[in-house]
Design a protein around this motif. Structure first.
Motif, mmCIF file in Angstrom:
data_model
loop_
_atom_site.group_PDB
_atom_site.id
_atom_site.type_symbol
_atom_site.label_atom_id
_atom_site.label_comp_id
_atom_site.label_asym_id
_atom_site.label_seq_id
_atom_site.Cartn_x
_atom_site.Cartn_y
_atom_site.Cartn_z
ATOM 1 N N MET A 134 0.458 -1.000 0.028
ATOM 2 C CA MET A 134 0.455 0.155 0.196
ATOM 3 C C MET A 134 1.189 1.272 0.041
ATOM 4 O O MET A 134 0.453 2.318 -0.813
ATOM 5 N N ALA A 135 2.261 0.678 0.929
ATOM 6 C CA ALA A 135 2.887 2.209 0.163
ATOM 7 C C ALA A 135 3.558 2.942 -0.962
ATOM 8 O O ALA A 135 3.357 3.633 -1.650
ATOM 9 N N THR A 136 3.857 1.667 -1.300
ATOM 10 C CA THR A 136 4.396 2.338 -2.446
ATOM 11 C C THR A 136 3.533 2.045 -3.445
ATOM 12 O O THR A 136 3.732 3.314 -4.739
ATOM 13 N N GLN A 137 2.092 1.899 -3.221
ATOM 14 C CA GLN A 137 0.973 2.968 -4.612
ATOM 15 C C GLN A 137 0.423 3.652 -4.410
ATOM 16 O O GLN A 137 0.251 4.560 -5.476
ATOM 17 N N LEU A 138 0.543 4.282 -2.750
ATOM 18 C CA LEU A 138 0.350 6.248 -2.809
ATOM 19 C C LEU A 138 1.970 6.360 -2.810
ATOM 20 O O LEU A 138 2.088 8.225 -2.036
ATOM 21 N N ASN A 139 3.361 6.048 -2.861
ATOM 22 C CA ASN A 139 3.844 7.124 -2.406
ATOM 23 C C ASN A 139 4.297 7.561 -0.382
ATOM 24 O O ASN A 139 5.257 8.157 -0.635
ATOM 25 N N LYS A 140 4.095 6.430 0.021
ATOM 26 C CA LYS A 140 4.296 6.961 1.214
ATOM 27 C C LYS A 140 5.383 5.585 1.538
ATOM 28 O O LYS A 140 5.923 4.989 0.850
ATOM 29 N N THR A 141 6.295 5.884 3.217
ATOM 30 C CA THR A 141 6.868 5.265 2.818
ATOM 31 C C THR A 141 7.255 3.779 4.543
ATOM 32 O O THR A 141 5.913 3.953 5.141
ATOM 33 N N MET A 142 7.491 3.235 4.675
ATOM 34 C CA MET A 142 7.429 1.892 4.707
ATOM 35 C C MET A 142 8.817 1.740 5.271
ATOM 36 O O MET A 142 10.116 0.934 5.014
ATOM 37 N N LEU A 143 8.831 1.484 7.012
ATOM 38 C CA LEU A 143 9.950 0.899 8.014
ATOM 39 C C LEU A 143 9.685 -0.106 8.454
ATOM 40 O O LEU A 143 9.300 -0.174 9.669
ATOM 41 N N ASN A 144 9.765 -1.120 7.631
ATOM 42 C CA ASN A 144 9.710 -3.076 8.386
ATOM 43 C C ASN A 144 10.790 -2.939 9.217
ATOM 44 O O ASN A 144 12.242 -2.918 9.171
ATOM 45 N N THR A 145 10.515 -2.719 10.483
ATOM 46 C CA THR A 145 11.610 -3.305 11.822
ATOM 47 C C THR A 145 10.781 -4.344 12.008
ATOM 48 O O THR A 145 11.340 -4.931 13.196
ATOM 49 N N ALA A 146 10.005 -5.582 11.521
ATOM 50 C CA ALA A 146 9.885 -6.401 11.849
ATOM 51 C C ALA A 146 9.976 -7.766 11.039
ATOM 52 O O ALA A 146 10.653 -9.166 11.528
ATOM 53 N N GLY A 147 9.053 -7.808 9.983
ATOM 54 C CA GLY A 147 9.268 -8.902 9.349
ATOM 55 C C GLY A 147 10.620 -8.866 8.897
ATOM 56 O O GLY A 147 11.354 -8.538 8.385
ATOM 57 N N THR A 148 10.721 -10.076 8.491
ATOM 58 C CA THR A 148 11.617 -10.913 8.794
ATOM 59 C C THR A 148 12.126 -11.182 7.507
ATOM 60 O O THR A 148 12.935 -12.199 6.179
ATOM 61 N N ALA A 149 10.708 -11.810 6.211
ATOM 62 C CA ALA A 149 10.955 -12.172 5.192
ATOM 63 C C ALA A 149 11.674 -11.874 4.005
ATOM 64 O O ALA A 149 11.674 -10.787 3.738
ATOM 65 N N PRO A 150 12.551 -12.590 2.955
ATOM 66 C CA PRO A 150 13.467 -12.067 2.260
ATOM 67 C C PRO A 150 12.604 -10.677 0.784
ATOM 68 O O PRO A 150 13.010 -9.774 0.490
ATOM 69 N N GLY A 151 11.258 -11.213 0.974
ATOM 70 C CA GLY A 151 10.038 -10.273 -0.243
ATOM 71 C C GLY A 151 10.549 -9.285 0.119
ATOM 72 O O GLY A 151 10.362 -8.018 -1.170
ATOM 73 N N PHE A 152 10.437 -8.190 1.756
ATOM 74 C CA PHE A 152 10.139 -7.086 1.294
ATOM 75 C C PHE A 152 11.536 -6.533 0.583
ATOM 76 O O PHE A 152 11.709 -5.366 0.444
ATOM 77 N N SER A 153 12.900 -6.694 0.890
ATOM 78 C CA SER A 153 14.549 -6.251 -0.052
ATOM 79 C C SER A 153 14.039 -7.276 -1.150
ATOM 80 O O SER A 153 15.732 -7.482 -1.801
ATOM 81 N N GLY A 154 13.717 -8.627 -1.486
ATOM 82 C CA GLY A 154 13.831 -8.749 -2.645
ATOM 83 C C GLY A 154 12.370 -8.879 -3.739
ATOM 84 O O GLY A 154 12.285 -7.950 -4.284
ATOM 85 N N ALA A 155 12.319 -9.907 -3.959
ATOM 86 C CA ALA A 155 11.292 -10.151 -5.132
ATOM 87 C C ALA A 155 10.132 -8.563 -5.351
ATOM 88 O O ALA A 155 9.552 -8.033 -6.465
ATOM 89 N N LEU A 156 9.818 -8.238 -3.934
ATOM 90 C CA LEU A 156 8.728 -7.444 -3.880
ATOM 91 C C LEU A 156 9.271 -6.043 -2.758
ATOM 92 O O LEU A 156 8.690 -5.144 -2.347
ATOM 93 N N CYS A 157 10.646 -6.103 -3.065
ATOM 94 C CA CYS A 157 10.793 -4.987 -2.870
ATOM 95 C C CYS A 157 10.558 -3.359 -2.945
ATOM 96 O O CYS A 157 9.846 -3.753 -4.116
#
Length: 420
Positions: A134-157
């Motif tokens: 949702m942040a990506t769609q609306l050009n807002k910022t996501m500061l993920n400090t909990a989720g460890t899945a690789p998608g955040f900085s991988g295929a879904l970066c």
């Protein structure tokens, strides 16, 4: 004649007064129109600059993030000075209950209705990924400090997202090599059936095989399991040297306490654990437990001073999520001030350029082009009963893995933002 002249003068006077009143009314209406036209601008200036905390506020992961993350964000705001872009900073909080659909709804409401500029924590990997989308769609910022899945900085970066939570890869590689070298050749997994667990187990399996070990099997459980007996019996009968728990939060505490009751042979390894869980287990249960962490409250003067302030207000020791949230929000606000706006992609680009600093709660940290934050990782070991010298002294650091070695090569992340 005189009477007619008087009547003409009176008529002219009334016309003059009437005209004067009309002009006055016009001036008043014009002034009101100008005031109304100026109201949106004035109101925009008076609106607070909002940062949202979306996570599990009362469920199985509440001690890891929960209200503690909201406090960490507020501490960052206070230490920053309480204002950015001339606006007072406000932290708003929502409980996403670890549900991706609810996390997405909260993110949309935060951004489109409440005027939130960034979301931090995010909760479980699945919930955090929903918020990042949702942040990506609306050009807002996501500061993920909990989720460890690789998608955040991988295929879904995302160009407006950063992953401060340590990665599944780093959690696995920090502890596996030494344990295999020490004789932990055969591994069995008890894994949470979630995006978090389903990413952490395969990363650990790869690390085990690379170090010369083998895996004997695994069993999966749902989030918020009260009875681990059937899962632990399978681990007990596997003949494993190491039972790896790809489990977090209250589930980890429950599993560890029940494992002690079953007298599980071999070594227990928690692949995702932080201070609150170790403290809740107690030394009798946690003793000897090995785990990886990017944050240790007693590491240096900076971590000790900040942790003391945190405990005074939260009444519990901080987790690595709390520490990451404080650093992430601090770094974000510095970038917003430097850019002069809250446009997500612009702010994150500046965050990647700016040094995080050597006085941060995490050491040797930097943000890579895919949004992955790397930092030194530590091998921790829970202390034996009676070994603690003060409250919170529940584990010790027995090894350090530099940031350059702990995290995966971003070229292999699959992030579309990475060229070549």
């Amino acid at each position: 004649m005189q009477r007619r002249r008087s009547e003409e003068l009176a008529t002219n006077d009334r016309a003059y007064v009437s005209g004067e009143n009309a002009m006055l009314r016009f001036a008043l209406l014009l002034g009101a129109s100008v005031s109304i036209a100026m109201m949106p601008s004035a109101m925009a200036q008076e609106q607070p600059f909002k940062i949202g905390v979306s996570n599990d506020q009362s469920g199985p992961y509440a001690d890891q993030g929960g209200p503690g993350s909201a406090l960490a964000a507020r501490m960052a705001v206070e230490d920053f000075g309480g204002k950015v872009l001339g606006r007072t900073i406000e932290v708003v909080v929502a409980d996403n209950q670890n549900k991706p659909d609810l996390a997405s709804q909260i993110a949309r409401r935060f951004f489109e209705v409440e005027g939130v500029s960034a979301i931090t924590d995010g909760g479980t990997s699945a919930a955090g990924l929903a918020a990042q989308s949702m942040a990506t769609q609306l050009n807002k910022t996501m500061l993920n400090t909990a989720g460890t899945a690789p998608g955040f900085s991988g295929a879904l970066c995302s160009p407006s997202g950063t992953q401060w939570a340590t990665s599944s890869y780093a959690l696995a590689n920090t502890v596996v090599k030494d344990l295999v070298r020490e004789g932990g050749k055969k591994w069995f997994f008890v894994t949470t059936d979630s995006a978090f667990g389903n990413a952490l187990e395969p990363e650990t399996v790869k690390a085990i095989k690379a170090a010369g070990g083998t895996t004997l099997g695994s069993v999966k459980h749902p989030i918020n399991t009260a009875d681990f007996s059937s899962f632990l019996l399978q681990a007990q009968g596997s003949g494993a040297d190491v039972v790896a728990l790809a489990v977090g939060g209250s589930d980890l505490i429950t599993a560890m306490k029940q494992a002690k009751e079953f007298a599980i042979p071999g070594r227990m390894v928690a692949l995702y654990v932080s201070q609150p869980e170790v403290d809740s287990m107690g030394a009798d249960t946690a003793q000897g437990l090995h785990f990886a962490t990017p944050f240790y409250w007693n590491l240096n003067e900076t971590t000790r001073a900040w942790s003391k302030r945190f405990v005074e207000r939260h009444k519990k020791m901080p987790s690595m999520i709390h520490a990451n949230t404080y650093v992430a929000v601090t770094h974000y606000l510095k970038a917003v001030a430097a850019v002069g706006s809250d446009k997500g992609a612009d702010v994150v680009a500046k965050m990647k350029e700016m040094p995080i600093g050597d006085k941060a709660l995490i050491q040797n940290a930097s943000i890579k082009d895919n949004g992955r934050v790397v930092m030194d990782m530590y091998v921790a070991r829970a202390k034996k009963p009676g070994a603690a010298t003060m409250p919170g002294d529940s584990f010790e650091i027995v090894g350090t893995v530099p940031a350059s070695e702990a995290f995966e090569d971003i070229a292999l992340s699959g992030c579309p933002l990475i060229k070549n």
